[in-house]
Design an enzyme around this catalytic site. Structure first.
Site, PDB file in Angstrom:
ATOM      1  N   ARG A  70       0.923  -1.333   0.144  1.00 40.26           N
ATOM      2  CA  ARG A  70      -0.231  -0.129   0.278  1.00 40.26           C
ATOM      3  C   ARG A  70       1.266   1.425  -0.184  1.00 40.26           C
ATOM      4  NH1 ARG A  70      -3.182  -3.119  -0.928  1.00 40.26           N
ATOM      5  NH2 ARG A  70      -4.949  -3.907   0.556  1.00 40.26           N
ATOM      6  N   SER A 106     -10.593  -0.699   2.834  1.00 41.25           N
ATOM      7  CA  SER A 106     -10.033  -0.998   4.184  1.00 41.25           C
ATOM      8  C   SER A 106      -9.744   0.367   4.596  1.00 41.25           C
ATOM      9  CB  SER A 106      -9.058  -1.667   4.136  1.00 41.25           C
ATOM     10  OG  SER A 106      -8.913  -3.220   3.768  1.00 41.25           O
ATOM     11  N   GLU A 132      -5.052   4.337   6.478  1.00 44.16           N
ATOM     12  CA  GLU A 132      -4.664   3.899   4.940  1.00 44.16           C
ATOM     13  C   GLU A 132      -5.117   4.542   3.834  1.00 44.16           C
ATOM     14  OE1 GLU A 132      -5.280   1.000   1.120  1.00 44.16           O
ATOM     15  OE2 GLU A 132      -6.605   0.237   2.688  1.00 44.16           O
TER      16      GLU A 132
HETATM   17  N1  EPU Z   1     -11.188 -10.947   9.833  1.00 49.16           N
HETATM   18  C1  EPU Z   1     -11.448 -11.386  11.170  1.00 49.16           C
HETATM   19  N2  EPU Z   1     -12.613 -10.458  11.219  1.00 49.16           N
HETATM   20  C2  EPU Z   1     -13.198  -9.130  10.606  1.00 49.16           C
HETATM   21  C3  EPU Z   1     -12.530  -8.374   9.154  1.00 49.16           C
HETATM   22  C4  EPU Z   1     -11.453  -9.741   9.329  1.00 49.16           C
HETATM   23  O1  EPU Z   1     -11.323 -11.398  11.888  1.00 49.16           O
HETATM   24  O2  EPU Z   1     -14.345  -8.335  10.235  1.00 49.16           O
HETATM   25  C5  EPU Z   1     -10.597 -11.218   9.852  1.00 49.16           C
HETATM   26  C6  EPU Z   1     -10.777 -12.629   8.423  1.00 49.16           C
HETATM   27  O3  EPU Z   1     -11.290 -13.714   9.426  1.00 49.16           O
HETATM   28  C7  EPU Z   1      -9.355 -13.644   8.144  1.00 49.16           C
HETATM   29  C8  EPU Z   1      -8.665 -12.116   8.104  1.00 49.16           C
HETATM   30  O4  EPU Z   1      -9.171 -11.341   9.426  1.00 49.16           O
HETATM   31  O5  EPU Z   1      -8.753 -14.184   8.634  1.00 49.16           O
HETATM   32  C9  EPU Z   1      -8.272 -11.122   7.101  1.00 49.16           C
HETATM   33  O6  EPU Z   1      -9.364 -10.764   6.883  1.00 49.16           O
HETATM   34  P1  EPU Z   1      -9.423  -9.957   4.928  1.00 49.16           P
HETATM   35  O7  EPU Z   1      -9.709 -11.691   4.550  1.00 49.16           O
HETATM   36  O8  EPU Z   1     -11.010  -9.849   4.638  1.00 49.16           O
HETATM   37  O9  EPU Z   1      -8.221  -8.749   4.446  1.00 49.16           O
HETATM   38  P2  EPU Z   1      -8.192  -7.751   5.277  1.00 49.16           P
HETATM   39  O10 EPU Z   1      -6.982  -8.364   5.453  1.00 49.16           O
HETATM   40  O11 EPU Z   1      -9.292  -7.761   5.487  1.00 49.16           O
HETATM   41  C10 EPU Z   1      -7.283  -7.152   2.675  1.00 49.16           C
HETATM   42  C11 EPU Z   1      -6.516  -5.909   2.389  1.00 49.16           C
HETATM   43  C12 EPU Z   1      -8.252  -5.339   1.269  1.00 49.16           C
HETATM   44  C13 EPU Z   1      -8.547  -7.154   0.384  1.00 49.16           C
HETATM   45  C14 EPU Z   1      -8.180  -8.050   1.320  1.00 49.16           C
HETATM   46  C15 EPU Z   1      -8.234  -9.448  -0.080  1.00 49.16           C
HETATM   47  C16 EPU Z   1      -5.546  -4.319   3.198  1.00 49.16           C
HETATM   48  C17 EPU Z   1      -5.761  -2.709   4.421  1.00 49.16           C
HETATM   49  N3  EPU Z   1      -6.899  -4.847   2.772  1.00 49.16           N
HETATM   50  O12 EPU Z   1      -7.805  -7.373   3.779  1.00 49.16           O
HETATM   51  O13 EPU Z   1      -8.730  -4.299   0.535  1.00 49.16           O
HETATM   52  O14 EPU Z   1      -9.032  -6.817  -0.670  1.00 49.16           O
HETATM   53  O15 EPU Z   1      -7.057  -8.346   1.303  1.00 49.16           O
HETATM   54  O16 EPU Z   1      -7.314  -9.012  -0.487  1.00 49.16           O
HETATM   55  O17 EPU Z   1      -4.609  -4.799   3.139  1.00 49.16           O
HETATM   56  C18 EPU Z   1      -8.528  -2.092   0.077  1.00 49.16           C
HETATM   57  O18 EPU Z   1      -7.695  -1.952   0.835  1.00 49.16           O
HETATM   58  O19 EPU Z   1      -9.787  -1.682   0.293  1.00 49.16           O
HETATM   59  C19 EPU Z   1      -9.564  -3.340   0.700  1.00 49.16           C
HETATM   60  C20 EPU Z   1     -10.271  -3.699   0.774  1.00 49.16           C
END
Ligand code: EPU
Length: 340
Positions: A168, A240, A336
């Site tokens: 990012r 995010s 972010e």
């Molecule tokens: N999780 C929770 N509770 C929540 C949300 C997530 O426990 O409310 C846990 C999930 O169970 C999972 C982990 O956190 O084990 C990761 O969650 P997720 O796969 O949804 O991805 P993320 O890390 O929350 C990142 C990016 C997203 C991108 C997704 C998919 C960042 C800041 N965010 O989210 O990007 O779509 O991975 O690759 O890196 C964005 O940047 O705007 C964005 C949406």
């Protein structure tokens, strides 16, 4: 003869930011060509004003009115450039809608961008924060960008290495890249395309499909995003709201001893990326609100506008979440979006 600029005053920005925050700009100018960009930067009516370059407004939080000029990037155009070695090169102008461009590449029979489907925003904004999702980051597929250098008034090409991409992050977020305006981006898509199903959730979604096509992967990504992320057309948000924090391996081990459920992903350099959504969720913030700003019930990493939220409302909620996560885990979350 410089092009005529369309300069609007006291311009409402609510429709220009996906958070839907009602702020105003002193001036607003749509930019539909490099010539208009150059003209706007040289225009005496806009001289001395702070400038803000805006794409789709999907990664920005207005904390108040903007006493300057918003240059709204609207340069359009996309082109299939042809083969280079093992890749097909495609190019899009900065004002193209990102997801529209992804779909256009798929319609040309070209895979490579499908994991980045449905990310809001424009092509020109995508390299700035090195958008990434479902196992692919923009840096993996970007060949080069063409930038307009405000200091010299010249156009030049920068390859991916010169953009200094990180999670990012890119040179364009730092002071030495701040005078560079991305006007187009070129992508190198593999001619021998292979599906990228490294992201477990995506692999699960396609478990029943043997040899999924790029279009099928795009459809699966769209379905996951629709399920977990709010549609900015319906609920104001900026995706995010926090980056996933990166900590040392030792720090992660300490945290795991205390919190065995901690979600973490090992990085190539031995550090560990923690799931900010998990940290926020564990602090009980998922689905909660503070004033007119809230935490999305399906994804704790996304802050939403409950209707009429102001920049300060969003900031107050973000601070409260940061403080709670820090008190419990000793980890500082970093926002972010850009605050203006
Ligand atoms: N999780 C929770 N509770 C929540 C949300 C997530 O426990 O409310 C846990 C999930 O169970 C999972 C982990 O956190 O084990 C990761 O969650 P997720 O796969 O949804 O991805 P993320 O890390 O929350 C990142 C990016 C997203 C991108 C997704 C998919 C960042 C800041 N965010 O989210 O990007 O779509 O991975 O690759 O890196 C964005 O940047 O705007 C964005 C949406």
């Amino acid at each position: 003869m410089p092009p005529d600029l369309v300069i609007s005053h006291n311009y409402p920005l609510q429709a220009c930011n996906t958070f839907g925050i009602a702020a105003r700009a002193r001036c607003h100018v749509p930019i539909t060509s490099v010539a208009e960009l150059a003209a706007a930067l040289a225009d005496p009516r806009l001289a001395g004003m702070p400038r803000l370059l805006l794409g789709g407004g999907s990664n920005i939080v207005f904390t108040g009115d903007f006493d300057g000029v918003v240059l709204q990037m609207a340069i359009k155009g996309r082109a299939l450039l042809g083969q280079r070695g093992a890749h097909t090169l495609v190019r899009a102008a900065a004002g193209e809608h990102w997801h529209g461009f992804v779909q256009w590449t798929l319609a040309q029979g070209l895979g490579g961008l499908e994991n980045l489907s449905l990310i809001p925003g424009t092509v020109g904004a995508a390299p700035i924060q090195n958008i990434g999702a479902y196992g692919v980051e923009l840096k993996d597929v970007l060949d080069s960008v063409t930038v307009y250098d405000i200091a010299s008034g010249a156009l030049r090409s920068m390859d991916a290495a010169a953009c200094r991409f990180a999670y990012r992050d890119s040179v364009f977020k730092h002071p030495h890249g701040a005078a560079l305006v991305i006007v187009e981006a070129t992508f190198a898509l593999p001619s021998a395309w292979q599906p990228n199903l490294r992201y477990a959730e995506l692999a699960q979604a396609l478990a029943g499909v043997s040899a999924p096509s790029a279009v099928q992967i795009s459809e699966a990504v769209v379905a996951i995003r629709r399920r977990k992320l709010p549609d900015p057309a319906l609920v104001g948000n900026a995706g995010s709201f926090f980056k996933n924090p990166v900590v040392s391996g030792a720090r992660c081990a300490d945290l795991l001893a205390a919190f065995p459920g901690l979600v973490h992903h090992a990085q190539a350099d031995g550090s560990e990326k923690l799931a900010a959504g998990w940290l926020i969720d564990q602090c009980g913030w998922k689905g909660r609100s503070l004033g007119r700003a809230g935490v999305y019930p399906q994804q704790a990493l996304v802050l939403v506008n409950n209707g009429g939220a102001t920049g300060p409302d969003v900031l107050a909620l973000a601070r409260a979440i940061e403080d709670d996560v820090f008190a419990r885990y000793g980890v500082r979350l970093e926002a972010e979006p850009v605050f203006v």
